[in-house]
Design a protein around this motif. Structure first.
Motif, short mmCIF file in Angstrom:
data_model
loop_
_atom_site.label_atom_id
_atom_site.label_comp_id
_atom_site.label_asym_id
_atom_site.label_seq_id
_atom_site.Cartn_x
_atom_site.Cartn_y
_atom_site.Cartn_z
N ASP A 124 0.84 -1.21 0.00
CA ASP A 124 0.00 0.00 0.00
C ASP A 124 0.87 1.26 0.00
O ASP A 124 0.57 2.23 -0.71
N SER A 125 1.96 1.24 0.79
CA SER A 125 2.86 2.39 0.82
C SER A 125 3.54 2.60 -0.52
O SER A 125 3.71 3.75 -0.98
N LEU A 126 3.94 1.51 -1.16
CA LEU A 126 4.59 1.61 -2.46
C LEU A 126 3.62 2.14 -3.52
O LEU A 126 4.02 2.89 -4.42
N ASP A 127 2.37 1.76 -3.40
CA ASP A 127 1.35 2.25 -4.32
C ASP A 127 1.25 3.77 -4.21
O ASP A 127 1.23 4.49 -5.22
N GLN A 128 1.22 4.29 -2.97
CA GLN A 128 1.15 5.73 -2.76
C GLN A 128 2.40 6.43 -3.28
O GLN A 128 2.32 7.49 -3.91
N ALA A 129 3.57 5.82 -3.02
CA ALA A 129 4.82 6.41 -3.48
C ALA A 129 4.90 6.44 -4.99
O ALA A 129 5.37 7.42 -5.59
N SER A 130 4.43 5.39 -5.62
CA SER A 130 4.44 5.31 -7.08
C SER A 130 3.54 6.38 -7.69
O SER A 130 3.91 7.04 -8.67
N LEU A 131 2.35 6.55 -7.09
CA LEU A 131 1.42 7.57 -7.59
C LEU A 131 2.00 8.96 -7.39
O LEU A 131 1.91 9.82 -8.28
N SER A 132 2.59 9.19 -6.21
CA SER A 132 3.12 10.52 -5.90
C SER A 132 4.28 10.89 -6.81
O SER A 132 4.36 12.02 -7.30
N ALA A 133 5.18 9.93 -7.03
CA ALA A 133 6.37 10.21 -7.84
C ALA A 133 6.13 9.98 -9.33
O ALA A 133 6.98 10.32 -10.15
N LYS A 134 4.97 9.39 -9.65
CA LYS A 134 4.64 9.05 -11.03
C LYS A 134 5.74 8.18 -11.65
O LYS A 134 6.21 8.41 -12.76
N ARG A 135 6.17 7.19 -10.84
CA ARG A 135 7.22 6.28 -11.30
C ARG A 135 6.77 4.84 -11.13
O ARG A 135 5.96 4.52 -10.26
N LYS A 136 7.30 3.97 -11.98
CA LYS A 136 7.01 2.56 -11.86
C LYS A 136 7.86 1.95 -10.74
O LYS A 136 8.87 2.53 -10.32
N LEU A 137 7.44 0.77 -10.28
CA LEU A 137 8.15 0.12 -9.19
C LEU A 137 9.36 -0.66 -9.70
O LEU A 137 9.41 -1.89 -9.65
N THR A 138 10.33 0.09 -10.19
CA THR A 138 11.57 -0.53 -10.65
C THR A 138 12.45 -0.82 -9.44
O THR A 138 12.25 -0.26 -8.35
N LEU A 139 13.47 -1.65 -9.62
CA LEU A 139 14.38 -1.95 -8.52
C LEU A 139 15.07 -0.70 -7.96
O LEU A 139 15.14 -0.53 -6.74
N PRO A 140 15.58 0.20 -8.82
CA PRO A 140 16.20 1.42 -8.27
C PRO A 140 15.22 2.26 -7.45
O PRO A 140 15.58 2.81 -6.41
N PHE A 141 13.97 2.36 -7.94
CA PHE A 141 12.98 3.15 -7.21
C PHE A 141 12.63 2.49 -5.88
O PHE A 141 12.50 3.16 -4.85
N LEU A 142 12.49 1.17 -5.89
CA LEU A 142 12.20 0.45 -4.64
C LEU A 142 13.33 0.63 -3.64
O LEU A 142 13.10 0.84 -2.44
N LYS A 143 14.57 0.54 -4.13
CA LYS A 143 15.72 0.72 -3.25
C LYS A 143 15.71 2.12 -2.64
O LYS A 143 15.98 2.30 -1.44
N GLN A 144 15.39 3.11 -3.47
CA GLN A 144 15.35 4.49 -2.97
C GLN A 144 14.29 4.64 -1.88
O GLN A 144 14.55 5.24 -0.82
N ILE A 145 13.11 4.08 -2.10
CA ILE A 145 12.02 4.20 -1.12
C ILE A 145 12.42 3.54 0.20
O ILE A 145 12.25 4.10 1.28
N LEU A 146 12.97 2.32 0.11
CA LEU A 146 13.32 1.60 1.33
C LEU A 146 14.50 2.23 2.05
O LEU A 146 14.57 2.18 3.28
N ASP A 147 15.44 2.82 1.29
CA ASP A 147 16.55 3.52 1.93
C ASP A 147 16.07 4.76 2.68
O ASP A 147 16.61 5.11 3.75
N GLU A 148 15.06 5.43 2.10
CA GLU A 148 14.52 6.64 2.73
C GLU A 148 13.61 6.33 3.90
O GLU A 148 13.41 7.16 4.79
N ASN A 149 13.06 5.11 3.91
CA ASN A 149 12.13 4.72 4.96
C ASN A 149 12.54 3.36 5.50
O ASN A 149 11.86 2.35 5.28
N PRO A 150 13.66 3.29 6.21
CA PRO A 150 14.12 1.98 6.73
C PRO A 150 13.13 1.43 7.74
O PRO A 150 12.48 2.16 8.46
N ARG A 151 13.04 0.10 7.78
CA ARG A 151 12.09 -0.53 8.72
C ARG A 151 12.61 -0.45 10.14
O ARG A 151 13.78 -0.26 10.39
#
Length: 233
Positions: free
Chosen positions: A206-233
């Motif tokens: 759900d969080s990735l869906d919101q991030a994808s919509l906000s950034a207007k980017r597809k869920l590529t590996l680089p984009f996923l890495k960026q999201i997870l690096d910015e929001n570590p668990r």
């Protein structure tokens, strides 16, 4: 005097059989579908650990019943603190009733007795009942002996935890249902970077869906890495 039936519950639109990835639980899904259709067991106790989709499947059963023109009702027994046992009065008239998290009434004498009485009325009419629990029927610490006996009468279905390949397939499937393109490689990356329980994975999606919509980017590996690096668990 006939008790008034409770108001119809609000369906969760995305919790249908079509939105559930069955994987290792295909047989469970088939049994539930046959129950709703009237060609299977009339009473099922669905049990397993949290996060595997028990609530989703009970909602899916009610969706399916509605499509078939059957009267149905879903109630989460965790809400008993805010509800009266009278909620069960009249429910026997409905062709399908789904009661979630029966472990929530363990030790509550009024609710145990009310469920026992409802069970008998509903069964006498030949209607269908599906109950979920976090443990199997024999392990439920129900205090009322007659209710404990009733809960052991039906078909007991244990929902299984998927392995890593199953988790990845479920992520890819759920993402597609949400309109997201998530490759198996991206799913495996997420599995190794995020909490592995299914509840956490759905929240992440759900969080990735919101991030994808906000950034207007597809869920590529680089984009996923960026999201997870910015929001570590």
């Amino acid at each position: 005097m006939v008790k008034q039936l409770p108001l119809q519950f609000v369906f969760r639109a995305n919790q249908t059989f079509e939105d559930y990835y069955p994987g290792v639980n295909l047989a469970v899904v088939n049994h539930l579908q046959h129950c709703v259709a009237g060609s299977g067991e009339t009473f099922i106790l669905l049990w397993g650990q949290a996060g595997l989709g028990k609530s989703h499947l009970l909602q899916a059963c009610c969706h399916e019943a509605q499509k078939r023109g059957l009267a149905s009702f879903y109630f989460d027994l965790h809400q008993t603190a805010d509800s009266s046992v009278e909620l069960l009065n009249g429910l026997e008239a409905l062709e399908l009733v789904c009661l979630d998290n029966v472990e929530a009434i363990v030790g509550l004498a009024d609710w145990e007795l009310a469920l026992f009485n409802f069970f008998n009325r509903h069964r006498d009419l030949g209607h269908r009942l599906i109950i979920s629990s976090n443990v199997g029927p024999k392990a439920l610490a129900i205090a009322l002996p007659d209710l404990k006996t009733r809960l052991n009468w039906g078909l007991s279905l244990n929902i299984q935890t998927p392995d890593d390949d199953g988790r990845i397939a479920a992520l890819v499937y759920k993402a597609r249902r949400m309109g997201l393109a998530l490759s198996p490689q991206a799913g495996r990356f997420l599995l190794h970077r995020a909490d592995r329980d299914m509840t956490s994975l759905w929240r992440l999606l759900d969080s990735l869906d919101q991030a994808s919509l906000s950034a207007k980017r597809k869920l590529t590996l680089p984009f996923l890495k960026q999201i997870l690096d910015e929001n570590p668990r």
